[in-house]
Design an enzyme around this catalytic site. Structure first.
Site, short mmCIF file in Angstrom:
data_model
loop_
_atom_site.label_atom_id
_atom_site.label_comp_id
_atom_site.label_asym_id
_atom_site.label_seq_id
_atom_site.Cartn_x
_atom_site.Cartn_y
_atom_site.Cartn_z
N HIS A 1 -29.56 -13.92 -18.67
CA HIS A 1 -28.79 -12.68 -18.53
C HIS A 1 -27.71 -12.57 -19.61
O HIS A 1 -26.79 -13.38 -19.67
CB HIS A 1 -28.14 -12.65 -17.15
CG HIS A 1 -27.46 -11.38 -16.81
ND1 HIS A 1 -26.15 -11.32 -16.39
CD2 HIS A 1 -27.91 -10.09 -16.83
CE1 HIS A 1 -25.82 -10.06 -16.15
NE2 HIS A 1 -26.87 -9.31 -16.39
N HIS B 1 -22.57 -4.72 -23.51
CA HIS B 1 -22.81 -4.33 -22.12
C HIS B 1 -22.09 -3.05 -21.72
O HIS B 1 -22.70 -2.10 -21.24
CB HIS B 1 -22.40 -5.45 -21.17
CG HIS B 1 -22.66 -5.11 -19.72
ND1 HIS B 1 -21.71 -4.50 -18.92
CD2 HIS B 1 -23.77 -5.26 -18.96
CE1 HIS B 1 -22.22 -4.31 -17.72
NE2 HIS B 1 -23.47 -4.74 -17.71
#
Length: 274
Positions: free
Chosen positions: A43, A85
């Site tokens: 991740h 992100h």
């Protein structure tokens, strides 16, 4: 003789039915349709060990056994795909404000590592092309389009970038694309049906919605807090694979491995079983 004839007819009908079911889905790198379960997906790289979405994080993820790197993307002011992100820069970089207000060159000037630890002070926001060039022979990629409504045309831009790599002799690992925005994934699927797409969800979903998503998606990616064996079976009945995010507890990791989901996303790739 008659029974044999009808068996042949039945086999032909079943084969044609299977083709119909799979015709709208990706056929890119079919060997990964039968690969072992689950895929080990890092991740944002190895976000539990390094500043997320940086070269250092992706290097660490591979060192710890990740097979696929999860990558978040946005578009810069000059329409370059960058790996980050948040839609803003404040949390994880020395920059301020919205990412889309800066050119790619300006974004490269910001420190993207010191917020995590001073030893990462030289980390920068990478371009998607840089991540591909650096890691394409070592891992697959799971690309998340972040907030596609902020970036009209980002699906076409990603398809353009992927066409440079898919099918090349030096890029044999899987490439997948997903988003919380199902409409974005439908658009991307129309542009590039050879690439597997998926939809992220964090709330319960009914069968009608599953049926609609299954028309274009190869996998569904529920948040690990809502995934159980019942939901897994419902997703699989619609012909989709099952991934889950973000699993950072070893006990839950073992549980999902026993469930034989198709992919597990974790900040800690070292938590995966060998």
């Amino acid at each position: 003789m008659v029974i044999g004839f009808f068996l042949i007819i039945l086999m032909i009908v079943l084969f044609l039915f299977a083709l119909k079911l799979n015709g709208s889905k990706s056929v890119y790198q079919e060997n990964f349709n039968i690969q072992h379960s689950p895929l080990k997906i890092g991740h944002r790289g190895a976000a539990g060990h390094c500043p997320e979405n940086t070269v250092a994080s992706y290097k660490k993820a591979l060192e710890l056994g990740a097979e696929v790197l999860e990558v978040d993307i946005h578009l810069s002011k000059d329409d370059v795909l960058v790996v980050h992100h948040d839609p803003t820069l404040d949390r994880t970089t020395s920059g301020k404000g919205r990412l889309r207000d800066y050119t790619a060159a300006e974004l490269k000037e910001f420190d993207a590592g010191s917020w995590y630890h001073s030893r990462f002070k030289n980390e920068r926001i990478p371009l998607l092309s840089e991540v591909f060039e650096r890691f394409r022979t070592e891992a697959g990629f799971l690309i998340e389009i972040k907030h596609p409504s902020l970036y009209p045309g980002i699906e076409a831009k990603l398809a353009e970038e992927l066409r440079k790599y898919i099918g090349s002799a030096s890029f044999n690992n899987p490439i997948m694309v997903h988003s919380f925005d199902a409409d974005s994934m439908r658009r991307f699927h129309l542009l590039m049906p050879e690439v597997q797409v998926g939809v992220l969800i964090k709330r319960r979903i009914n069968d009608e919605a599953l049926k609609e998503i299954a028309k274009f998606a190869s996998f569904l990616n529920p948040k690990q807090t809502i995934l159980d064996s019942k939901l897994q079976l419902r997703i699989q009945k619609h012909g989709m694979k099952v991934y889950t995010w973000t699993v950072n507890n070893k006990k839950r990791m073992r549980m999902f491995e026993k469930m034989k989901v198709d992919g597990i996303i974790s900040d800690f790739p070292d938590y995966f079983s060998d």
